[in-house]
Design an enzyme around this catalytic site. Structure first.
Site, short mmCIF file in Angstrom:
data_model
loop_
_atom_site.label_atom_id
_atom_site.label_comp_id
_atom_site.label_asym_id
_atom_site.label_seq_id
_atom_site.Cartn_x
_atom_site.Cartn_y
_atom_site.Cartn_z
CE LYS A 84 36.22 -0.86 57.29
NZ LYS A 84 35.95 0.41 57.96
CD GLN A 85 35.73 0.51 52.51
OE1 GLN A 85 36.06 0.63 53.68
NE2 GLN A 85 34.67 1.12 52.00
CD1 TRP A 97 31.64 6.32 51.81
CD2 TRP A 97 32.53 6.28 49.77
NE1 TRP A 97 32.21 5.09 51.65
CE2 TRP A 97 32.77 5.03 50.39
CE3 TRP A 97 33.00 6.48 48.48
CZ2 TRP A 97 33.45 3.99 49.77
CZ3 TRP A 97 33.69 5.43 47.86
CH2 TRP A 97 33.91 4.21 48.50
CG ASP A 98 28.05 4.84 53.56
OD1 ASP A 98 28.98 5.63 53.80
OD2 ASP A 98 27.99 3.70 54.04
CD GLU A 128 36.94 3.91 56.86
OE1 GLU A 128 36.73 3.14 57.80
OE2 GLU A 128 36.31 4.96 56.66
#
Ligand code: BGC
Length: 800
Positions: free
Chosen positions: A616-617, A355-356, A494
């Site tokens: 994580k993010q 998805w970046d 994630e």
């Protein structure tokens, strides 16, 4: 780091793999890591790698008693080898000489990598070696290197060898070393004419062919030297060798020009014939460099970002643009590829596409929209596979894979190795269904920036309708709540792939996923008004979208469930998040530093990150990154949730304390969402994101490939985040909050067929319409809308 150059003044073997990734040269068709010409792959020090856009191959490996198939971006033959020795001596090795001076320089303006070595060997011979190389942006099939060798205190003979080496494997990532890595099989190697050798290889499963032809020449005082070339051919390897007499202080220049063709090329008969035919047409290194530098100049004219900030920030921003354009460029158009998350710079994540693109396309949309269009076509061509995946999982519409490669099937690995514990573990990150929403979001953003109705009619509309249909079918109505839910998914974070007490992978009602689903459905509903009736009819027929489906879409857009933590305005990352334990951040940060891969650390300690409120993010915060507060408040209002602007700040504060930034994407989002409320923190996060790769803050990951999302994301942070650039209601809005540290900004954007120059100081903004081939457009500055025509220029005083 200087404004246009990245320079290393000493040779640091432990830094070499990182430098190779950062000094990669490419042209959107293929790229080669910045390894030394004389080095071959050696664990921990050198890893020459050459990667072709879309050059994938599959291999099956046996792991823990199971056969597992993986698809990799293949490491193709190394075209770099060029080296020398004194007769009877050893081939040149930087580690075996005394270095008197070392300088390696990446010149981003020209796309040129240079190395200057002054060294003394064991016989006290001092030699100067200057190497230069580029991967042509002007002719995507050409790459060239040049060596200038000067004996400083000696005269005598040297033997020079150049090769094309196809005996390479995919061995750039240590974690993958238990997996099969022999992707190439030799086809043929030989001599084409007096000065050229060639090599042809084929991937063992996908049967892609690459042919390389290399022409070797030497010059003294700019005059060609007559070379007695000896050719050595082995399976998968072709080399040329010759002897030269060198005279003290008289430089000799050697040029190796390489032509690359593959079976993915268009307008060819077959790769080897093309390579041998075209190499004969190439001029000298100098001539080719001139064309290449001009191609870069054209790109920089469109894509540069000039700031009056310090050299380091300026240089890194350019480095990020440079690597983005080396991964995808005009040479990518027509080549049917997506954007690999780690560029064409290494083998991490096997060259897969995630998805970046969400972080990458905004920069391209406003400069090279023809390129984004092309990259979106990569998804469009894989719609049949996405439809099949949805059907197999029991849904309708199109479900795109979390990791995509050649044909669009799911390429996520089934198990992965935790290098910290040495254990192979199930990998359920493929449940990140939000990838499909990212595809739709990217289509919509492209359309907003370009107003490309043709694309929306024939490509974008079909993608959005089919993705909306997927969200509609994965959503289930919960009569008790009177709301729709999306169960068994994983959000962007994630670390959380299942509930701690459950054996089943997946979580329920990930807030980000649910909001994105609603947004996609709303856009699909809007398309009924935007597209012409005939096309809408065609699409509904083709995709079996009925009146009941549309009614359900409207119902979902009004009744999707979004979890909140108790009665607060804090959005729960997913349902049940509030029951997780708080994480002892202090203790772990003290031990492991700021950016941590807590999933790996905790698993190696016998614990499980799923138990904790530790991300994580950015996950919930992604919503504030992708949508303006107005857009988001509208979505919540339609869903009848009480959500105010004040809640946004509370959410940011809440998740900021619970995020480990184990992904380089995370700091981009945090800097973005803080840009308007806490400039100091935003600047700090921006600075961290900026050095993600140059300083390899994730500890060793950049050597395996750059993080293209973070690279493009930092530039976009300046362009859209700090500029307050937004396209809404047919208006290009500009509402800058330029951090003082950035000083002034100067850049161009292309918006709906207009080239617009923007010059920004801390107090003023000048907007000029340079070139255009369309009528006027509307630009909103700090709340007020102005109509601009070609040639117009306005200066605004900014209110802070
Ligand atoms: C991140 C993903 C990202 C992927 C590829 C992972 O570490 O968690 O969000 O898409 O890297 O960059």
């Amino acid at each position: 780091m200087q404004e246009w150059d990245m320079t290393y003044d000493s040779w640091e073997p432990e830094q070499q793999l990182l430098r190779e990734a950062l000094c990669t040269l490419g042209n959107g068709y293929f790229a080669t890591r910045g390894a030394f010409e004389e080095a071959s792959a050696e664990r921990g020090i050198h890893y020459p790698g050459t990667y072709l856009a879309g050059g994938y191959n599959r291999l099956t490996s046996e792991i823990a008693g199971k056969n597992i198939e993986n698809e990799d971006l293949v490491n193709w033959p190394n075209w770099l080898p060029l080296t020398f020795r004194h007769p009877g001596g050893e081939w040149f090795d930087i580690r075996k000489v005394e270095l008197i001076a070392f300088r390696q320089e990446l010149d981003m303006r020209q796309g040129l990598l240079q190395r200057r070595l002054h060294f003394r060997d064991k016989q006290d011979r001092e030699t100067l070696l200057v190497s230069r190389r580029f991967v042509s942006m002007a002719n995507k099939h050409v790459t060239a290197l040049q060596w200038e060798l000067t004996p400083l205190n000696w005269s005598g003979a040297v033997e020079v060898a150049a090769a094309l080496d196809g005996r390479v494997t995919n061995s750039g990532v240590e974690r993958y070393s238990a997996l099969q890595s022999q992707h190439l099989a030799p086809v043929q190697q030989g001599r084409h004419n007096g000065e050229t050798i060639f090599l042809e290889v084929q991937t063992v499963q996908s049967r892609l062919v690459m042919a390389q032809a290399a022409r070797l020449r030497a010059y003294r005082d700019s005059k060609p030297v007559d070379l007695q070339l000896e050719v050595r051919l082995e399976e998968g390897y072709a080399a040329q060798q010759f002897t030269l007499q060198l005279e003290q202080n008289k430089p000799v220049v050697m040029e190796k020009i390489v032509q690359v063709h593959t079976s993915r090329d268009q307008a060819i008969t077959e790769p080897l014939q093309e390579a041998c035919k075209n190499i004969e047409r190439q001029g000298t290194f100098g001539h080719l460099l001139e064309r290449h530098a001009l191609a870069w100049q054209r790109l920089w004219n469109r894509c540069d970002f000039e700031t009056s900030c310090n050299e380091k920030t300026q240089g890194i921003l350019r480095l990020h643009i440079f690597h983005l354009l080396q991964t995808v460029s005009a040479n990518t158009v027509g080549f049917d590829v997506g954007v690999p998350a780690r560029g064409l710079h290494g083998e991490a994540y096997r060259g897969h596409i995630f998805w970046d693109e969400l972080f990458i396309f905004p920069f391209l949309n406003l400069r090279l929209p023809e390129l984004t269009r092309e990259l979106l076509l990569y998804r469009f061509r894989r719609l049949p596979e996405a439809r099949y995946a949805a059907t197999q999982a029991g849904y309708r519409g199109a479900m795109f894979p979390w990791q995509s490669g050649s044909n669009g099937r799911e390429e996520s690995q089934v198990i992965h190795l935790n290098p910290q514990s040495g254990r192979w573990l199930p990998d359920n990150t493929f449940l990140q269904r939000h990838i499909s929403a990212a595809v739709a979001y990217n289509v919509w953003q492209y359309y907003q920036a370009t107003d490309d109705m043709g694309f929306m009619t024939f490509v974008g509309g079909e993608l959005i309708f089919d993705i909306a249909q997927f969200w509609s079918s994965i959503a289930t109505f919960n009569p008790e709540r009177g709301r729709y839910e999306i169960r068994n998914v994983v959000g962007p974070d994630e670390y959380h792939t299942e509930y701690p007490d459950s054996d089943e992978p997946g979580l329920n009602n990930n807030a980000y996923t649910n909001v994105m689903a609603v947004w996609v459905i709303q856009v699909a509903l809007k398309l009924f008004d935007i597209l012409d009736d005939a096309r809408v009819k065609e699409l509904c027929q083709k995709l079996s979208i009925t009146a009941e489906d549309q009614a359900r879409w409207r119902d979902i857009a009004a009744k999707m469930y979004i979890p909140f933590i108790d009665d607060s305005g804090i959005i729960a990352q997913f349902e049940g998040y509030e029951r997780l334990a708080e994480f002892p951040w202090e203790a772990y940060r003290e031990k492991y530093g700021e950016a941590m891969r807590l999933d790996r650390i905790l698993e190696s300690e016998g614990d499980n990150v799923n138990k904790y409120k530790a991300s994580k993010q950015a996950d919930v915060l992604m919503l504030f990154y992708l949508f303006s507060s107005k857009e988001l408040l509208d979505i919540f209002e339609r869903l009848q949730y009480d959500f105010s602007p004040a809640c946004i700040l509370e959410n940011i504060a809440y998740y900021e304390q619970r995020t480990s930034h184990g992904s380089t994407l995370s700091k981009i989002v945090h800097a973005w969402v803080l840009a308007r409320s806490d400039r100091r923190k935003a600047w700090h996060s921006f600075q961290v994101a900026l050095v993600s790769d140059v300083e390899d803050i994730q500890g060793g990951t950049t050597a395996e490939g750059i993080h293209l999302g973070a690279m493009a994301g930092t530039v976009d942070l300046v362009q859209r985040g700090f500029m307050g650039l937004e396209i809404r209601d047919e208006v290009l809005w500009l509402d800058p909050v330029l951090p003082e540290e950035l000083g002034c900004l100067n850049f161009h954007v292309r918006y709906r067929s207009h080239w617009i120059s923007i010059r920004l100081t801390q107090h003023t903004m000048r907007v000029s319409f340079d070139r255009s081939w369309s009528k006027e457009v509307r630009i909103g500055v700090q709340g007020q809308v102005y109509t601009f025509k070609t040639g117009e220029q306005r200066e605004f005083t900014l209110m802070n």
